[in-house]
Motif scaffolding. Structure first.
Motif, mmCIF file in Angstrom:
data_model
loop_
_atom_site.group_PDB
_atom_site.id
_atom_site.type_symbol
_atom_site.label_atom_id
_atom_site.label_comp_id
_atom_site.label_asym_id
_atom_site.label_seq_id
_atom_site.Cartn_x
_atom_site.Cartn_y
_atom_site.Cartn_z
ATOM 1 N N THR A 106 0.849 -1.190 0.000
ATOM 2 C CA THR A 106 0.000 0.000 0.000
ATOM 3 C C THR A 106 0.881 1.235 0.000
ATOM 4 O O THR A 106 2.089 1.162 0.275
ATOM 5 C CB THR A 106 -0.901 0.046 1.238
ATOM 6 N N ARG A 107 0.287 2.376 -0.254
ATOM 7 C CA ARG A 107 1.017 3.628 -0.193
ATOM 8 C C ARG A 107 1.235 4.005 1.259
ATOM 9 O O ARG A 107 0.355 3.845 2.100
ATOM 10 C CB ARG A 107 0.232 4.741 -0.878
ATOM 11 N N ARG A 108 2.400 4.562 1.528
ATOM 12 C CA ARG A 108 2.661 5.013 2.891
ATOM 13 C C ARG A 108 2.034 6.368 3.140
ATOM 14 O O ARG A 108 1.521 6.638 4.203
ATOM 15 C CB ARG A 108 4.163 5.078 3.131
ATOM 16 N N ASP A 109 2.086 7.241 2.159
ATOM 17 C CA ASP A 109 1.490 8.559 2.276
ATOM 18 C C ASP A 109 0.186 8.573 1.495
ATOM 19 O O ASP A 109 0.132 8.072 0.376
ATOM 20 C CB ASP A 109 2.423 9.632 1.701
ATOM 21 N N PRO A 110 -0.849 9.163 2.059
ATOM 22 C CA PRO A 110 -2.096 9.247 1.280
ATOM 23 C C PRO A 110 -1.897 10.157 0.077
ATOM 24 O O PRO A 110 -1.104 11.097 0.122
ATOM 25 C CB PRO A 110 -3.102 9.848 2.279
ATOM 26 N N PRO A 111 -2.554 9.881 -1.004
ATOM 27 C CA PRO A 111 -2.388 10.729 -2.201
ATOM 28 C C PRO A 111 -2.877 12.151 -1.930
ATOM 29 O O PRO A 111 -3.893 12.357 -1.277
ATOM 30 C CB PRO A 111 -3.230 10.037 -3.255
ATOM 31 N N ARG A 112 -2.109 13.118 -2.434
ATOM 32 C CA ARG A 112 -2.476 14.525 -2.265
ATOM 33 C C ARG A 112 -3.289 14.977 -3.470
ATOM 34 O O ARG A 112 -3.050 14.526 -4.580
ATOM 35 C CB ARG A 112 -1.232 15.396 -2.164
ATOM 36 N N THR A 118 0.701 22.590 -6.253
ATOM 37 C CA THR A 118 1.531 21.378 -6.237
ATOM 38 C C THR A 118 2.212 21.145 -7.578
ATOM 39 O O THR A 118 3.146 20.368 -7.653
ATOM 40 C CB THR A 118 0.694 20.152 -5.865
#
Length: 120
Positions: A106-112, A118
């Motif tokens: 899974t991704r460690r950081d949630p998608p921005r 950005t």
């Protein structure tokens, strides 16, 4: 009566008329070949007339059965691909069990959200 000058030709510049006619015919030919090529890709080639050269249905069924048997055998086989690096082929069912037991990455950081700030 005064002398009247009438038009003696329909087109004053014949070369320009021929160029325009050639461009129209050329455009129609190119368009026709483009549509025919697209139709051949979408719908496939036209079927041949008669049955000469046709593959018998029994031979096709046998070929499909052989191919499916080979695929099934490979899907259920264990095999070392690179023993030095520990790379092996495992059965599909076992790979599914391992993936479900270990979990998926899974991704460690949630998608921005993408905003204009950005992108800079």
């Amino acid at each position: 009566m005064a002398d009247r000058a009438y038009e003696r030709e329909d087109l004053a510049d014949h070369r320009r008329g021929l160029r325009v006619a050639g461009a129209i015919v050329g455009g129609l030919l190119i368009g026709g070949f483009s549509v025919a090529g697209l139709a051949a890709r979408v719908f496939g080639p036209a079927p041949g007339e008669g049955t000469e050269g046709a593959v018998p249905t029994d031979a096709l069924r046998q070929l499909r059965a052989t191919a499916e048997a080979e695929w099934a055998a490979r899907a259920a086989a264990w095999e070392w691909l690179d023993p030095r690096n520990g790379v092996a082929r495992i059965p599909v069912a076992r790979a599914v069990e391992l993936s479900l037991a270990r979990g998926f990455p899974t991704r460690r950081d949630p998608p921005r959200p993408v905003t204009a700030r950005t992108l800079r």
